[in-house]
Write a protein that holds these residues in place. Structure first.
Motif, PDB file in Angstrom:
ATOM      1  N   GLU A 172       4.173  -3.678   2.612  1.00  0.00           N
ATOM      2  CA  GLU A 172       3.203  -4.721   2.967  1.00  0.00           C
ATOM      3  C   GLU A 172       1.862  -4.135   3.380  1.00  0.00           C
ATOM      4  OE1 GLU A 172       3.038  -8.774   5.732  1.00  0.00           O
ATOM      5  OE2 GLU A 172       4.786  -7.461   5.789  1.00  0.00           O
ATOM      6  N   ALA A 173       1.901  -2.934   3.986  1.00  0.00           N
ATOM      7  CA  ALA A 173       0.678  -2.277   4.437  1.00  0.00           C
ATOM      8  C   ALA A 173       0.059  -1.385   3.364  1.00  0.00           C
ATOM      9  CB  ALA A 173       0.969  -1.452   5.697  1.00  0.00           C
ATOM     10  N   GLY A 174       0.741  -1.246   2.210  1.00  0.00           N
ATOM     11  CA  GLY A 174       0.213  -0.417   1.135  1.00  0.00           C
ATOM     12  C   GLY A 174       0.535   1.051   1.270  1.00  0.00           C
ATOM     13  N   ARG A 175       1.326   1.411   2.285  1.00  0.00           N
ATOM     14  CA  ARG A 175       1.687   2.816   2.484  1.00  0.00           C
ATOM     15  C   ARG A 175       2.744   3.284   1.487  1.00  0.00           C
ATOM     16  NH1 ARG A 175       1.257   0.903   7.898  1.00  0.00           N
ATOM     17  NH2 ARG A 175       3.511   0.493   7.949  1.00  0.00           N
ATOM     18  N   LYS A 176       3.531   2.342   0.991  1.00  0.00           N
ATOM     19  CA  LYS A 176       4.499   2.621  -0.066  1.00  0.00           C
ATOM     20  C   LYS A 176       4.329   1.574  -1.158  1.00  0.00           C
ATOM     21  CE  LYS A 176       8.178   5.127   2.342  1.00  0.00           C
ATOM     22  NZ  LYS A 176       8.092   6.344   1.522  1.00  0.00           N
ATOM     23  N   PHE A 177       4.765   1.901  -2.352  1.00  0.00           N
ATOM     24  CA  PHE A 177       4.664   0.934  -3.429  1.00  0.00           C
ATOM     25  C   PHE A 177       6.003   0.828  -4.152  1.00  0.00           C
ATOM     26  CE2 PHE A 177       3.406   5.016  -5.188  1.00  0.00           C
ATOM     27  CZ  PHE A 177       4.036   5.056  -6.423  1.00  0.00           C
ATOM     28  N   MET A 178       6.234  -0.334  -4.738  1.00  0.00           N
ATOM     29  CA  MET A 178       7.472  -0.580  -5.458  1.00  0.00           C
ATOM     30  C   MET A 178       7.319  -0.232  -6.929  1.00  0.00           C
ATOM     31  SD  MET A 178       8.952  -4.198  -4.027  1.00  0.00           S
ATOM     32  CE  MET A 178      10.329  -4.121  -5.210  1.00  0.00           C
TER      33      MET A 178
END
Length: 200
Positions: A172-178
């Motif tokens: 949600e914070a953009g620190r990880k991506f799917m």
């Protein structure tokens, strides 16, 4: 937290299954189809039925024909399970599609839905281990061993729940991506399974 919400849905599914405790009982989902709870409930119901198929097929005197029938049902259940995981991941992909991914963002080793898959199985382990702990016809040593195992399962639940919630927060914070890969199972495909292909 999402993990707590999901685990509650899993527990509800398990409780409802065990009212009749029959693998062939009708399935009812009271949650709306456009609700993530609908997918979570369905996912755990599949896991719960398969759990009991796995018990049945291990019956020492099971007839070969019955064993083959159960094995085919387990195979179909595995496909349904995979499909549901992909539907759940589609929910998260849609939910976070507008998130701006940070430059240094990283990918996780598994998607949110596959982590929830493990949480669903863990809910089943906890339920059935509690049943063993509460048995009145079992030896003291058995109860003690199962109590120790239950404590470990509860710790696993705590750790896995924390990891799921952290993963969702990071996405949600953009620190990880799917990045979701379809499972591409080969054994049910007539073109990819050489045994099935040879029958054509």
């Amino acid at each position: 937290m999402f993990s707590e919400f999901a685990f509650g849905i899993f527990e509800e599914s398990i409780r409802n299954y065990h009212i009749e405790d029959e693998v062939d009982q009708p399935f009812e989902n009271q949650y709306p189809k456009n609700d993530i709870a609908h997918l979570l409930y369905r996912k755990n119901w599949i896991d719960t039925v398969q759990w009991h198929y796995e018990d049945i097929i291990r019956y020492p005197d099971i007839e070969p024909k019955k064993a083959l029938e159960i094995k085919r049902k387990i195979d179909a259940s595995n496909q349904d399970r995979t499909d549901l995981v992909e539907y759940i991941d589609s929910f998260f992909l849609d939910k976070y599609r507008s998130v701006k991914i940070l430059k240094n963002a990283t990918i996780n080793t598994e998607s949110p839905a596959w982590a929830l898959d493990r949480l669903s199985i863990l809910a089943l382990k906890i339920y059935h281990m509690k049943v063993e702990v509460e048995r009145t016809d079992a030896a003291k040593e058995h109860i003690e061993k199962c109590t120790a195992k239950l404590m470990v399962l509860q710790e696993q639940k705590k750790d896995l729940s924390m990891a799921i919630d952290q993963l969702l927060a990071d996405i949600e914070a953009g620190r990880k991506f799917m990045k979701v890969y379809k499972q591409m199972k080969m054994y049910n495909d007539e073109e990819l399974n050489p045994v099935l292909r040879a029958q054509k």
